[in-house]
Design an enzyme around this catalytic site. Sequence first.
Site, mmCIF file in Angstrom:
data_model
loop_
_atom_site.group_PDB
_atom_site.id
_atom_site.type_symbol
_atom_site.label_atom_id
_atom_site.label_comp_id
_atom_site.label_asym_id
_atom_site.label_seq_id
_atom_site.Cartn_x
_atom_site.Cartn_y
_atom_site.Cartn_z
ATOM 1 N N CYS A 190 2.460 -3.405 6.640
ATOM 2 C CA CYS A 190 3.043 -4.489 5.850
ATOM 3 C C CYS A 190 4.129 -3.936 4.945
ATOM 4 C CB CYS A 190 1.939 -5.164 5.038
ATOM 5 S SG CYS A 190 0.708 -6.037 6.041
ATOM 6 N N HIS A 215 0.827 -1.209 0.000
ATOM 7 C CA HIS A 215 0.000 0.000 0.000
ATOM 8 C C HIS A 215 0.860 1.256 0.000
ATOM 9 C CE1 HIS A 215 0.888 0.751 4.300
ATOM 10 N NE2 HIS A 215 0.800 -0.568 4.443
#
Length: 282
Positions: free
Chosen positions: A194, A178
């Site tokens: 992440c 992302h």
Amino acid sequence: MPRPLRLTTLIGLASALGACSTSQGAPAPVAEARPQIAPEVLRRYAAVTDEPFPVEAVDPRDLKARNVRQLVNYPSKEPPGTLVVDPYRRFLYLVMEGGKAMRYAVGVGKAGFEFTGEATVARKASWPRWTPTPDMLRRDPERNGRWAGGMPGGDRNPLGARALYLFKDGKDTLYRIHGTTEPWSIGEAVSSGCIRMLNQDVIDLHRRVPTGTKVVVLGSRGTVHAARPKAPETTGSLGNGASAGLTPDDGLDHAGLDNLSRNASEAPEPPAYDREADDDDL
């Protein structure tokens, strides 16, 4: 010369020398030289103005040569179109034809080390919704509690402008690639999340890969299927010309990179804002 005059002269000389030594003090701080940023790099990370929310230009101070999106040599057993994530070296590679790959720098949170192996991009989202994890709510309820029901997509959303959701065997791995609102964190190990990318980079990646794309996440020794790049890492400043740090053997294929970026910008873009509810953990 009369003695009293000599004594007066010596006293005056000593005073003058003393004044010189005390007035010097610590050396004046020297302003840190900023790297010369090549024009094509500045364009690549300029503000994006055709999005539903602002995407600010990346501050040149947050750009390091190794972190700039670039085409590199990357021989791999994986077929073109595969994404290879190396959380330990802080890079994501989009495998291409001819032993090449588009390399993106990433920042990695704790969750970024918790999945290894193969997965599939099962979903893509523009300006995704974010929901803090139960652990984040416990750790900082004052900051995260107000978003327990989810934060709508936007320029302050921690997931940034785009997100790719990785599934394995039809199940959500909770592993995300992302964007980020903290460009200084790229190339670093960060506290949560992440795999985060510069918003300009994740927009570029989002355009290039369809749902169903294979993703390989390397383990600590980088042993999951993908070979290491043979070309050396680029280092130094991002200048234009030899004095600015970019040399002919810097590993960048500027013509190919500009062509790929141009093609990506012309590719059909999915809806800019995914309004579908999405309980997503950072």
